[in-house]
Enzyme design. Sequence first.
Site, PDB file in Angstrom:
ATOM      1  N   ASP A 270       0.835  -1.203   0.000  1.00 39.21           N
ATOM      2  CA  ASP A 270       0.000   0.000   0.000  1.00 39.21           C
ATOM      3  C   ASP A 270       0.868   1.249   0.000  1.00 39.21           C
ATOM      4  O   ASP A 270       1.734   1.421   0.865  1.00 39.21           O
ATOM      5  CB  ASP A 270      -0.906  -0.012   1.237  1.00 39.21           C
ATOM      6  CG  ASP A 270      -2.079   0.943   1.118  1.00 39.21           C
ATOM      7  OD1 ASP A 270      -2.258   1.527   0.037  1.00 39.21           O
ATOM      8  OD2 ASP A 270      -2.806   1.102   2.105  1.00 39.21           O
ATOM      9  N   HIS A 271       0.640   2.129  -0.959  1.00 38.94           N
ATOM     10  CA  HIS A 271       1.362   3.403  -1.060  1.00 38.94           C
ATOM     11  C   HIS A 271       0.480   4.568  -0.613  1.00 38.94           C
ATOM     12  O   HIS A 271       0.865   5.728  -0.737  1.00 38.94           O
ATOM     13  CB  HIS A 271       1.826   3.614  -2.512  1.00 38.94           C
ATOM     14  CG  HIS A 271       2.781   4.733  -2.701  1.00 38.94           C
ATOM     15  ND1 HIS A 271       2.411   5.950  -3.250  1.00 38.94           N
ATOM     16  CD2 HIS A 271       4.104   4.838  -2.430  1.00 38.94           C
ATOM     17  CE1 HIS A 271       3.460   6.749  -3.306  1.00 38.94           C
ATOM     18  NE2 HIS A 271       4.502   6.111  -2.826  1.00 38.94           N
ATOM     19  N   SER A 272      -0.708   4.290  -0.101  1.00 37.11           N
ATOM     20  CA  SER A 272      -1.610   5.356   0.345  1.00 37.11           C
ATOM     21  C   SER A 272      -1.056   6.016   1.601  1.00 37.11           C
ATOM     22  O   SER A 272      -0.154   5.487   2.260  1.00 37.11           O
ATOM     23  CB  SER A 272      -3.005   4.792   0.606  1.00 37.11           C
ATOM     24  OG  SER A 272      -2.986   3.908   1.712  1.00 37.11           O
TER      25      SER A 272
END
Length: 328
Positions: A270-272
């Site tokens: 996840d890059h959020s």
Amino acid sequence: MAMILFSFNRFVLYKLPKYNINESAGSGLNYLYLDSMSEGWQPGRSLINMTESAVGRVLEQLYRTYRTNSAVYMMYNDAPPSMKNYTTKLGHSKGILLFDKSQGFWLIHSVPRFPPFPEDGYGYPSTGQLYGQSAICVTYKYQQFKEIAIQMFSYNPNVYNCSIPEEYWDDLWGLQKICLGSHFPWVEPTHLITLESANGDTFLSFAKSKYFVDDIFTGWIAQTLGTDILTETWQPRGDELPSNCSLAHHVFNIKRLTLPSHSSFYSSHDHSKWCVSRLATAPWTCIGDLNRNPSQIWRSGGFICTQNKFIYNAFSRMVSYYKACIPL
């Protein structure tokens, strides 16, 4: 003449990662969506790389009107479409401003190399498919963009395309200088403002400059909101800040998430960049562009926070597991 806007007050978007736990790979282009008319996550009706997607429809306004020179727009990203590498000298921030003398929107997102230059039309980078990504887009009246322009001093964004017509120069002199590539020798370490959306919703905007040498979550957001928070950010293994319980209000790293469809994924996919208050008694949700890793302590950027209960429920219910603090 006022700009014709896609009819929304605000929306949040969660682009899903390509890989889920114990499942075959997805497209990496599906997303969840929540706007001011819904009470929970809804699956996107199209893929995020299509102009019919939520973010595609919003940005089509820019691609359709940028040649008219009648509105202000600014596109910023520390990894713009034209670069193979990231710039670490400017803010770790990604977003788009588009507004006229009536209203417009501020889109904050986490996607490198996005969106394309106006002359290239809408698209979504293949490099943005693998990991999860987050975005929030809010419509504001014109007067609020004068306040947002001040936040940009602290953000110190890497602007890769912009236009500020002459009629805006007096009101937005600082934004004009940023657009021209000027940088300011000194800004406040932090700058916090309250913004009101075109529909009357209240948001807090946290803007951290490089002179605030600390983790934005531990040193500022949690203590200002007065609550423990759970954070979901890009944390490459071996380059992460551990959960922190050293101050009055604690910060915990989320490690696994479960979607409304019961699919799950690890934070490593996840890059959020977002956080929620640990307890629902103070239902804060913040979405922005900084990570919890050591290199980000010296980077500028920010978060937009809301106490909207539907946004809070959507994000907080995704948290499957978070890491406690290591006892000293």
